[in-house]
Each structure stands twice: as C-alpha cells, then as structure tokens.
Design an enzyme around this catalytic site. Structure first.
Site, PDB file in Angstrom:
ATOM      1  N   LYS A 101      -7.405  19.785  -4.153  1.00  0.00           N
ATOM      2  CA  LYS A 101      -7.876  19.126  -2.932  1.00  0.00           C
ATOM      3  C   LYS A 101      -6.827  18.140  -2.485  1.00  0.00           C
ATOM      4  O   LYS A 101      -6.262  17.405  -3.306  1.00  0.00           O
ATOM      5  CB  LYS A 101      -9.186  18.386  -3.290  1.00  0.00           C
ATOM      6  N   LYS A 123      -6.329  10.853  -8.528  1.00  0.00           N
ATOM      7  CA  LYS A 123      -7.421  10.284  -7.724  1.00  0.00           C
ATOM      8  C   LYS A 123      -8.721  11.056  -7.968  1.00  0.00           C
ATOM      9  O   LYS A 123      -9.781  10.469  -8.164  1.00  0.00           O
ATOM     10  CB  LYS A 123      -7.024  10.364  -6.250  1.00  0.00           C
ATOM     11  N   ASN A 163      -6.667   5.954  11.325  1.00  0.00           N
ATOM     12  CA  ASN A 163      -8.000   6.262  10.807  1.00  0.00           C
ATOM     13  C   ASN A 163      -8.401   5.263   9.713  1.00  0.00           C
ATOM     14  O   ASN A 163      -9.450   4.623   9.791  1.00  0.00           O
ATOM     15  CB  ASN A 163      -8.006   7.702  10.271  1.00  0.00           C
ATOM     16  N   SER A 181     -14.972  14.046   1.344  1.00  0.00           N
ATOM     17  CA  SER A 181     -14.532  15.439   1.518  1.00  0.00           C
ATOM     18  C   SER A 181     -15.239  16.331   0.506  1.00  0.00           C
ATOM     19  O   SER A 181     -15.641  17.454   0.819  1.00  0.00           O
ATOM     20  CB  SER A 181     -13.019  15.555   1.308  1.00  0.00           C
ATOM     21  N   LYS A 198      -1.539  18.749  -1.934  1.00  0.00           N
ATOM     22  CA  LYS A 198      -1.165  18.080  -0.682  1.00  0.00           C
ATOM     23  C   LYS A 198      -0.390  19.073   0.170  1.00  0.00           C
ATOM     24  O   LYS A 198       0.180  20.043  -0.352  1.00  0.00           O
ATOM     25  CB  LYS A 198      -0.288  16.850  -0.959  1.00  0.00           C
TER      26      LYS A 198
HETATM   27  P1  NAD Z   1      -3.296   7.906  10.864  1.00  0.00           P
HETATM   28  O1  NAD Z   1      -2.332   8.895  11.369  1.00  0.00           O
HETATM   29  O2  NAD Z   1      -4.690   7.936  11.390  1.00  0.00           O
HETATM   30  O3  NAD Z   1      -2.728   6.426  11.114  1.00  0.00           O
HETATM   31  C1  NAD Z   1      -1.476   6.005  10.666  1.00  0.00           C
HETATM   32  C2  NAD Z   1      -1.218   4.617  11.233  1.00  0.00           C
HETATM   33  O4  NAD Z   1      -0.022   4.103  10.666  1.00  0.00           O
HETATM   34  C3  NAD Z   1      -1.024   4.613  12.744  1.00  0.00           C
HETATM   35  O5  NAD Z   1      -1.626   3.452  13.281  1.00  0.00           O
HETATM   36  C4  NAD Z   1       0.492   4.516  12.887  1.00  0.00           C
HETATM   37  O6  NAD Z   1       0.892   3.929  14.108  1.00  0.00           O
HETATM   38  C5  NAD Z   1       0.816   3.627  11.709  1.00  0.00           C
HETATM   39  N1  NAD Z   1       2.193   3.716  11.288  1.00  0.00           N
HETATM   40  C6  NAD Z   1       3.000   4.806  11.238  1.00  0.00           C
HETATM   41  N2  NAD Z   1       4.222   4.430  10.812  1.00  0.00           N
HETATM   42  C7  NAD Z   1       4.168   3.096  10.589  1.00  0.00           C
HETATM   43  C8  NAD Z   1       5.102   2.133  10.139  1.00  0.00           C
HETATM   44  N3  NAD Z   1       6.347   2.471   9.856  1.00  0.00           N
HETATM   45  N4  NAD Z   1       4.676   0.858  10.023  1.00  0.00           N
HETATM   46  C9  NAD Z   1       3.404   0.511  10.307  1.00  0.00           C
HETATM   47  N5  NAD Z   1       2.493   1.372  10.746  1.00  0.00           N
HETATM   48  C10 NAD Z   1       2.871   2.646  10.885  1.00  0.00           C
HETATM   49  O7  NAD Z   1      -3.256   8.052   9.281  1.00  0.00           O
HETATM   50  P2  NAD Z   1      -4.371   7.641   8.232  1.00  0.00           P
HETATM   51  O8  NAD Z   1      -5.201   8.835   7.984  1.00  0.00           O
HETATM   52  O9  NAD Z   1      -4.983   6.354   8.633  1.00  0.00           O
HETATM   53  O10 NAD Z   1      -3.462   7.454   6.937  1.00  0.00           O
HETATM   54  C11 NAD Z   1      -2.820   6.209   6.649  1.00  0.00           C
HETATM   55  C12 NAD Z   1      -2.537   6.138   5.157  1.00  0.00           C
HETATM   56  O11 NAD Z   1      -3.771   6.266   4.448  1.00  0.00           O
HETATM   57  C13 NAD Z   1      -1.624   7.251   4.622  1.00  0.00           C
HETATM   58  O12 NAD Z   1      -0.853   6.736   3.556  1.00  0.00           O
HETATM   59  C14 NAD Z   1      -2.609   8.263   4.085  1.00  0.00           C
HETATM   60  O13 NAD Z   1      -2.024   9.094   3.098  1.00  0.00           O
HETATM   61  C15 NAD Z   1      -3.661   7.327   3.521  1.00  0.00           C
HETATM   62  N6  NAD Z   1      -4.951   7.975   3.338  1.00  0.00           N
HETATM   63  C16 NAD Z   1      -5.658   8.483   4.373  1.00  0.00           C
HETATM   64  C17 NAD Z   1      -6.872   9.120   4.125  1.00  0.00           C
HETATM   65  C18 NAD Z   1      -7.726   9.671   5.223  1.00  0.00           C
HETATM   66  O14 NAD Z   1      -8.824  10.153   4.930  1.00  0.00           O
HETATM   67  N7  NAD Z   1      -7.323   9.606   6.472  1.00  0.00           N
HETATM   68  C19 NAD Z   1      -7.355   9.223   2.817  1.00  0.00           C
HETATM   69  C20 NAD Z   1      -6.609   8.667   1.769  1.00  0.00           C
HETATM   70  C21 NAD Z   1      -5.411   8.052   2.056  1.00  0.00           C
END
Ligand code: NAD
Length: 428
Positions: free
Chosen positions: A68, A92, A219, A356, A104
């Site tokens: 996953k 995780k 997100n 999920s 991934k």
């Molecule tokens: P997303 O695409 O919804 O948002 C990413 C955000 O980061 C945006 O606001 C973008 O502008 C910002 N960003 C991009 N580059 C940047 C930088 N250099 N400096 C500061 N901000 C920056 O992505 P997300 O789903 O929110 O994921 C963010 C992190 O959380 C990632 O590391 C992802 O692996 C992790 N994550 C997400 C989920 C999920 O369910 N969405 C689950 C576990 C972990």
C-alpha cells in the site's frame, strides 16, 4: 540526493536494531525492495505533440499483506526516492498494525504545467503501464503529493476498464461517490491531530498560548492547520511552494484556505483582499518558517527540509512530521541533542493509510461507514499506537522515531520469521 535519501532511510533501521532482537533473515529481507518497476508513459499533449513521462512503482515488502502506498506527481521523483518512500510505508503499515506491506509510486513531472485533459491522459497511461503490477490483493495505490481524489478516480476507472470489472478496491482516496471513504480527504491531518492530542500534556502552555508553524498548505498541511486553529491553537505561520506568511497573533486559517482555493496560491494573499486587511502579516520564506520561535513546527510538504545545515537554527520545542522524511538522520541527532521532541512521520501521518485501509475494507465488503465511525476507528488506532511507541521510548530511553521503528520492526520480524528462520532449517 535521492540515493542518499534511501541510505538515510535505512540508517533508521540500523539504529532501531540496537534495541530489538530480530532474526538475521528478517534484517536481510528488509534491506531490499521486493520489486521495482520503471515505465515510460507516452502522452498526446493538447498541441498534438507526444511526450514521454517516466513513472515508477515500488513494492517494498509484502510479508504482512498486499502493499500500500501513494502516487506522487513531482519533478524530483526518481526511482530511489520512490524506494525510500516505499520503505517508510512498510514501517508505517506495521506501526499501525494494518494488514499491508509498503509500496509507493510516482511520475516525474511538474503537474502545474499540464492541462486537466493532459493530466487525465497521463494518469490513465500510468495505470496502463503498471496494471499487471497492482491490484486489490497485490498492491493498492493512493494519493500523495499533487495527486487528488479525481486522479484516483481516473486511475480506478482505467484499471476497471483493463480488468473488465468494476474494481473500486484497486485504489483508495477516490471521490466518495465512486467508492471513496468518508473522512479519507482529511484523514492524514485528523490522524496527526489525534497524535498531537495524545501527547499535548507535555506542551508548556494551554492551546491558546501554544504557537504553531506549518510548512506546506496542501491536503495534509491545510487540514492540520485548520484542525489546530479550531482547537484554539495559535497558528502563526503557514507556507506553500511560493513562500509563507507569519503573524505573531495567529492567522485566520479558514480565510486563508478560502483564499488559497480561490486564487490557487499563498502569494495571492500577500497584501490583497480581506485577509490582508484583517491581519497584519509578514512574508517569510520556507526556510525562515522552519526556524521560527514557535512551540510546534509541522513540516507538511517535502522530504529533507531539516538537515545538518539548518537543524541548529530550529527553535521549535516539538516537531510533528506530517510530511514523509522531512528530517534527515544527521539533523535528527542535532535536534535530539537540543532536546527537541520529534514525533516521526511513520506515526504522525499514518492516518492517511489507516483510512485508506478502511476504504479498502468498505469496498470489499460493500458496506459503507459513517464519518463518525471512520473517525472513531481512526482515533482508536492512532491513540493506541502512540501509547505503545511512547512506552517503548521511555523503556529504552530512546527517541520517538527509534521507538516507532522498534515497534514496527517487532511486527515485521515476527511476520518474516513465521515463514521459517535459519534456526528452523539448520537446527530444527
Ligand atoms: P499536496 O500536493 O496536497 O500539498 C503539498 C503542499 O506542499 C502544497 O501546498 C505545496 O504548495 C507545498 N509545497 C510544495 N513544495 C514546497 C516547498 N518547497 N516548500 C513548502 N511547501 C511546498 O500534498 P499532500 O498530500 O498534502 O502531501 C504533503 C506531504 O504529506 C508529503 O510529504 C506526503 O508524502 C505526506 N503525506 C500525505 C498523505 C496524504 O494522504 N495526502 C499521507 C501521508 C503523508
């Protein structure tokens, strides 16, 4: 950078091994990804030209169940980065005791440069290329950086077309109307919030006097900022890829979210419109945001944001890693010496994969849960595993990160050993 990211990720495993006795077979097993796939995805662009995109999918370990993990669209995606992220997913899922291994995927591109139709063709093309590598009992992708529920919907639809049967359990994080789970969109942040709540007795002050800075307003970042704002915390700084805003009296997060959604960027907020009129804010860079004097720092964007270069400048008392891998192992050491509590990604952001899992269960059973039920089950899991990790950290006097790895390793080691160990074959 990416190659060292993978060695860096594995260094956490080496550290944890000092505190747990697991078989050499299990250690050997966990050092390598089970299967890595690289694909070239041809996409007809809107102007008639053909572009080829590089995509990846890695299944790291499936001893505890089908793998996953999310799919990210980002220019920096490489095979090594995807392997590191798949490694973290393995731990995780074990930490949260989900019946999954880790995986991934990703495509190297700047999604902001593609039209919506190009993005759809790319998403479907990726599924065409990896269809034989995934499936509800093999490997189940989900959203990550710059991938949305709609993209998951296109991907699930394409997979169903290929298999000639509706297969909602092949992808999670889909729109609710086509089999997504209630609460999945906010699950990463909600899970992180439950972890924060579980240890908030350590905070030096009450929420209204506890300051928070959040890097990344997507997100995960925007939702956690809003949850903390609603719980009364003083969220003083937020940022996105363009930069950030700061005000010592606290930002009005719901207004910022509305602005970001309407104007597609934090920059639109800079001294334009009502938010600027009601708050007196400063513009800060992403680097400045990380070093603000706040109680809680939440990196929620990319990996390797805090390294040996800036770790000494970090002033926060607690760091909750909502992003995957925002702190490298050299920085971990420095932050530990400074007495900063780092609550690790493999626990803090595990709410996403947990819901999920709930979505996959609902898809397979055909019985859908209420939001209250989803959040109740999520809270139970997050609180229970936080408690276990806290106890392991206390017992061995180790960091919460090492404790989380010890916790995950214990479950992974037992599962790997249940297939037979050296002792069984040589001495049995
Ligand atoms: P997303 O695409 O919804 O948002 C990413 C955000 O980061 C945006 O606001 C973008 O502008 C910002 N960003 C991009 N580059 C940047 C930088 N250099 N400096 C500061 N901000 C920056 O992505 P997300 O789903 O929110 O994921 C963010 C992190 O959380 C990632 O590391 C992802 O692996 C992790 N994550 C997400 C989920 C999920 O369910 N969405 C689950 C576990 C972990």
């Amino acid at each position: 950078m990416s190659e060292s990211l993978f060695s860096d990720a594995k260094q956490r495993l080496e550290t944890a091994l000092k505190y747990i006795s697991i078989s050499e077979d299990a250690i050997e097993h966990l050092k390598f990804p089970k299967a890595s796939l690289t694909v070239s995805i041809p996409v007809r662009m809107d102007n008639g030209s053909l572009r080829i995109f590089q995509g990846y999918r890695v299944r790291y370990d499936d001893t505890r169940g089908p793998t996953k993990g999310g799919i990210r669209f980002h220019p920096d995606v490489t095979l090594e980065e995807v392997q590191s992220l798949a490694f973290w997913m393995t731990f995780k899922c074990a930490v949260l005791n989900l019946p999954f291994g880790g995986a991934k995927g990703g495509i190297a591109l700047n999604p902001k440069e593609l039209s919506k139709m190009e993005l759809e063709r790319l998403s479907r093309g990726y599924v065409d290329a990896i269809a034989d590598f995934i499936g509800p009992d093999i490997d189940i992708p989900a959203p990550d950086l710059y991938t949305s529920p709609m993209i998951m919907g296109w991907m699930m639809d394409q997979y169903s077309i290929i298999r000639r049967q509706i297969t909602p359990a092949a992808f999670t994080g889909k729109p609710v109307t086509i089999g997504g789970s209630l609460g999945r969109d906010t699950a990463t942040a909600t899970g992180a919030y439950y972890v924060i709540e579980s240890i908030n007795q350590l905070f030096p002050s009450a929420p209204q006097d506890t300051t928070v800075a959040v890097q990344g307003f997507g997100n995960a970042g925007a939702h956690i900022a809003e949850l903390l704002f609603k719980a009364g915390y003083k969220v003083v700084a937020v940022s996105d890829s363009q930069g950030g805003i700061y005000t010592k009296n606290g930002l009005d997060i719901p207004s910022i979210r509305q602005y970001k959604e309407a104007h597609r960027g934090m920059k639109a907020i800079y001294c334009r419109g009502t938010v600027c009129n009601i708050i007196d804010h400063e513009v800060v860079s992403n680097q400045e945001l990380l070093t603000l004097d706040v109680d809680i720092l939440i990196p929620a964007a990319l990996e390797n944001q805090i390294t040996e270069v800036n770790a000494n400048d970090i002033k926060a008392k607690f760091i909750f890693e909502v992003a995957n891998g925002p702190i490298n192992s050299a920085a971990d050491k420095i932050l530990g010496e400074k007495g900063i509590y780092v609550v690790p990604d493999i626990l803090v952001n595990a709410g996403g994969v947990t819901v999920s899992y709930f979505e996959w269960v609902q898809n397979r059973s055909g019985l859908y849960w209420t939001l209250t039920e989803v959040n109740h089950r999520l809270k139970q899991k997050m609180v229970e595993e936080t408690k276990h990790i806290w106890e392991i950290a206390q017992q061995h006097a180790i960091s919460l990160r090492t404790a989380a790895y010890v916790h995950g390793l214990h479950r992974l080691g037992e599962a790997i050993d249940s297939k037979g160990t050296r002792d069984y074959y040589v001495n049995g």
